[in-house]
Write a protein that holds these residues in place. Structure first.
Motif, PDB file in Angstrom:
ATOM      1  N   LEU A  57       0.943  -1.118  -0.141  1.00 49.34           N
ATOM      2  CA  LEU A  57      -0.123   0.042  -0.013  1.00 49.34           C
ATOM      3  C   LEU A  57       0.700   1.229   0.014  1.00 49.34           C
ATOM      4  O   LEU A  57       1.731   1.297   0.835  1.00 49.34           O
ATOM      5  CB  LEU A  57      -0.877  -0.124   1.294  1.00 49.34           C
ATOM      6  N   LEU A  58       0.654   2.220  -1.014  1.00 40.63           N
ATOM      7  CA  LEU A  58       1.398   3.445  -0.910  1.00 40.63           C
ATOM      8  C   LEU A  58       0.486   4.363  -0.747  1.00 40.63           C
ATOM      9  O   LEU A  58      -0.656   4.587  -1.545  1.00 40.63           O
ATOM     10  CB  LEU A  58       2.033   3.545  -2.332  1.00 40.63           C
ATOM     11  N   ASN A  59       0.793   5.535   0.237  1.00 32.31           N
ATOM     12  CA  ASN A  59       0.109   6.795   0.222  1.00 32.31           C
ATOM     13  C   ASN A  59       1.065   7.863   0.313  1.00 32.31           C
ATOM     14  O   ASN A  59       1.668   8.164   1.113  1.00 32.31           O
ATOM     15  CB  ASN A  59      -0.664   6.488   1.779  1.00 32.31           C
ATOM     16  N   PHE A  60       0.551   8.583  -0.792  1.00 28.74           N
ATOM     17  CA  PHE A  60       1.520   9.905  -1.182  1.00 28.74           C
ATOM     18  C   PHE A  60       0.354  10.926  -1.293  1.00 28.74           C
ATOM     19  O   PHE A  60       0.560  11.989  -2.095  1.00 28.74           O
ATOM     20  CB  PHE A  60       2.609   9.834  -2.267  1.00 28.74           C
ATOM     21  N   ALA A  61      -0.543  10.733  -0.855  1.00 29.94           N
ATOM     22  CA  ALA A  61      -1.993  11.818  -0.967  1.00 29.94           C
ATOM     23  C   ALA A  61      -2.214  12.595   0.217  1.00 29.94           C
ATOM     24  O   ALA A  61      -1.639  13.684   0.299  1.00 29.94           O
ATOM     25  CB  ALA A  61      -3.190  10.954  -1.463  1.00 29.94           C
ATOM     26  N   ARG A  62      -2.806  11.995   1.372  1.00 33.05           N
ATOM     27  CA  ARG A  62      -3.035  12.586   2.362  1.00 33.05           C
ATOM     28  C   ARG A  62      -3.084  11.631   3.520  1.00 33.05           C
ATOM     29  O   ARG A  62      -3.425  10.549   3.374  1.00 33.05           O
ATOM     30  CB  ARG A  62      -4.411  13.381   2.562  1.00 33.05           C
ATOM     31  N   GLU A  63      -2.539  12.160   4.872  1.00 30.26           N
ATOM     32  CA  GLU A  63      -2.451  11.242   6.158  1.00 30.26           C
ATOM     33  C   GLU A  63      -3.681  10.705   6.433  1.00 30.26           C
ATOM     34  O   GLU A  63      -3.823   9.311   6.833  1.00 30.26           O
ATOM     35  CB  GLU A  63      -1.814  12.185   7.204  1.00 30.26           C
ATOM     36  N   ALA A  64      -4.787  11.547   6.184  1.00 26.16           N
ATOM     37  CA  ALA A  64      -6.258  11.121   6.742  1.00 26.16           C
ATOM     38  C   ALA A  64      -6.942   9.852   6.137  1.00 26.16           C
ATOM     39  O   ALA A  64      -7.821   9.569   6.320  1.00 26.16           O
ATOM     40  CB  ALA A  64      -7.045  12.421   6.955  1.00 26.16           C
ATOM     41  N   ILE A  65      -6.369   9.764   4.946  1.00 30.34           N
ATOM     42  CA  ILE A  65      -6.991   8.867   3.952  1.00 30.34           C
ATOM     43  C   ILE A  65      -6.624   7.394   4.586  1.00 30.34           C
ATOM     44  O   ILE A  65      -7.699   6.397   4.390  1.00 30.34           O
ATOM     45  CB  ILE A  65      -6.454   8.796   2.330  1.00 30.34           C
ATOM     46  N   VAL A  66      -5.585   7.096   5.315  1.00 31.38           N
ATOM     47  CA  VAL A  66      -5.272   5.943   5.867  1.00 31.38           C
ATOM     48  C   VAL A  66      -5.411   5.765   7.245  1.00 31.38           C
ATOM     49  O   VAL A  66      -4.882   6.551   8.202  1.00 31.38           O
ATOM     50  CB  VAL A  66      -4.057   5.473   5.272  1.00 31.38           C
ATOM     51  N   ASP A  67      -6.150   4.596   7.801  1.00 32.91           N
ATOM     52  CA  ASP A  67      -5.997   4.568   9.387  1.00 32.91           C
ATOM     53  C   ASP A  67      -4.860   3.625   9.842  1.00 32.91           C
ATOM     54  O   ASP A  67      -4.705   2.543   9.388  1.00 32.91           O
ATOM     55  CB  ASP A  67      -7.223   3.630   9.790  1.00 32.91           C
TER      56      ASP A  67
END
Length: 391
Positions: free
Chosen positions: A228-238
């Motif tokens: 899983l990669l999240n380079f968008a926003r912190e709040a999107i992922v728990d």
């Protein structure tokens, strides 16, 4: 003379767009007409009545109280796509790091400080290299959640690497759809995408609808061992749900640009220090776009890339008259009342455009001559009018 107040360090290439004959630009300035900023948080700060617009040199506007500013008629701009290439390259870096034993391998090598014989070290590394083996991206499936400027660029790059690409975006615009490679398989829902992908990258805004869209339930849908990669926003992922999934051996790796205490010092988490758009080129592109949009709004009343107002533009052509712009609550009859005010005061309308977005509407009216102050005051007093300006 328009006054622009700056927050943060804004690229000089952006600030130089403001001509000195029309603009005064400074970080400490009284009665500003507009703000230009990067990450500075405006929540809780008093907003001078003179401020007509705020431009964020970047994509996200969670540091701006958008709903509050909308009620005041303040247009909030962002710079979508200006940092897209920088984020794209970092996402590709994240996928490559997540597919091979690059980081642990480098850490192992740098720990061999006790060795002094190069030949001995070479033999040891030949023996140990299997501990850092990984997988190639070619042939794997990448799931892209959010198919805007960044998502579409990542899709292009992933296809060039020989990956299969699936995408999901419930708010896909016509412009984004044209930009998207036709080899991308569009999924009907998030769960369908998660179930198919070996790698999942997120590129959606942080809004109520996307808060913790990756949670304990959605993580269970993902393929075992997926990244899983999240380079968008912190709040999107728990993050707590991610750690639980990693501990259970279901999620393979989490690679993000948003470190949290719970994520630190884990071999299955690669957390970067908010560097998605931290390139010289991205900062310049964002600043230039933000400045150009502010100038067009202040000088012509045109709106492009606003997060709270509709996109509106009216060519001034060879008109030597004046331009009236006003925003209003999106209810029927307001424009008609304003036109009646102009007609009653014998102000001739040459051209006009009216657009709405949600609860707000915006209007540009070109008139033959500048209206008297009393006429402008009468427009401001029309019920549901939020703000009025003469350019």
């Amino acid at each position: 003379m328009f006054k622009i107040k700056t927050y943060n360090t804004i690229s000089i290439k952006g600030l130089s767009r403001f001509g000195r004959d029309k603009y005064e630009v400074a970080s400490d300035i009284g009665s500003p007409d507009a703000y230009i900023l990067r990450s500075h948080k405006l929540q809780g700060e008093a907003l001078p009545a003179s401020v007509k617009a705020v431009a964020r040199a970047g994509a996200g506007t969670n540091n701006v109280p958008v709903a509050e500013y909308t009620k005041l008629g303040v247009v909030v701009f962002n710079s979508p796509g200006a940092n897209a290439n920088a984020v794209k390259e970092l996402v590709l870096t994240g996928m490559l790091l997540g597919s091979r034993g690059i980081l642990p391998g480098m850490a192992y090598v740098n720990g061999l400080t006790h060795m002094t014989d190069a030949e001995e070290m070479s033999k040891l590394l030949e023996k140990e290299k299997s501990n850092f083996a990984g997988f190639e991206l070619q042939g794997k499936t990448l799931g892209i959640v959010g198919l805007g400027a960044i998502g579409s660029m990542i899709a292009d790059a992933a296809l060039a690497l020989g990956m299969n690409v699936v995408g999901f975006d419930p708010a896909l615009s016509v412009e984004a759809a044209w930009r998207l490679p036709n080899q991308v398989s569009k999924m009907e829902n998030l769960q369908s995408l998660l179930a198919r992908a070996d790698y999942v990258t997120l590129h959606v805004p942080a809004i109520d609808a996307t808060k913790h869209m990756i949670n304990a339930d959605t993580l269970k849908v993902m393929k075992k061992g997926s990244v899983l990669l999240n380079f968008a926003r912190e709040a999107i992922v728990d993050a707590h749900a991610v750690v639980e999934s990693l501990d259970a051996g279901h999620l393979g790796k989490y690679i993000c640009d948003f470190p949290e205490p719970i994520l630190l010092n884990r071999p299955d988490v690669y957390a970067m220090p908010h560097i998605g758009a931290s390139t010289e080129e991205a900062e310049e592109n964002c600043a230039i776009m933000a400045a150009d949009q502010l100038m067009d709004y202040l000088e012509n009343g045109n709106i492009k890339n606003s997060v709270n107002f509709p996109a509106v533009a009216l060519d001034r052509g060879a008109s030597t008259g004046a331009r009236i712009t006003f925003s209003n609550e999106n209810v029927s009859g307001v424009l008609g009342h304003v036109l009646s005010v102009l007609a009653d005061n014998k102000v001739n309308v040459i051209d006009m455009v009216n657009k709405s977005r949600g609860d707000v509407a915006y209007n540009i009216i070109d008139v033959q001559q500048a209206p008297a102050a009393a006429v402008v005051e009468a427009i401001a007093k029309v019920q549901h009018v939020i703000a009025v300006r003469v350019i």
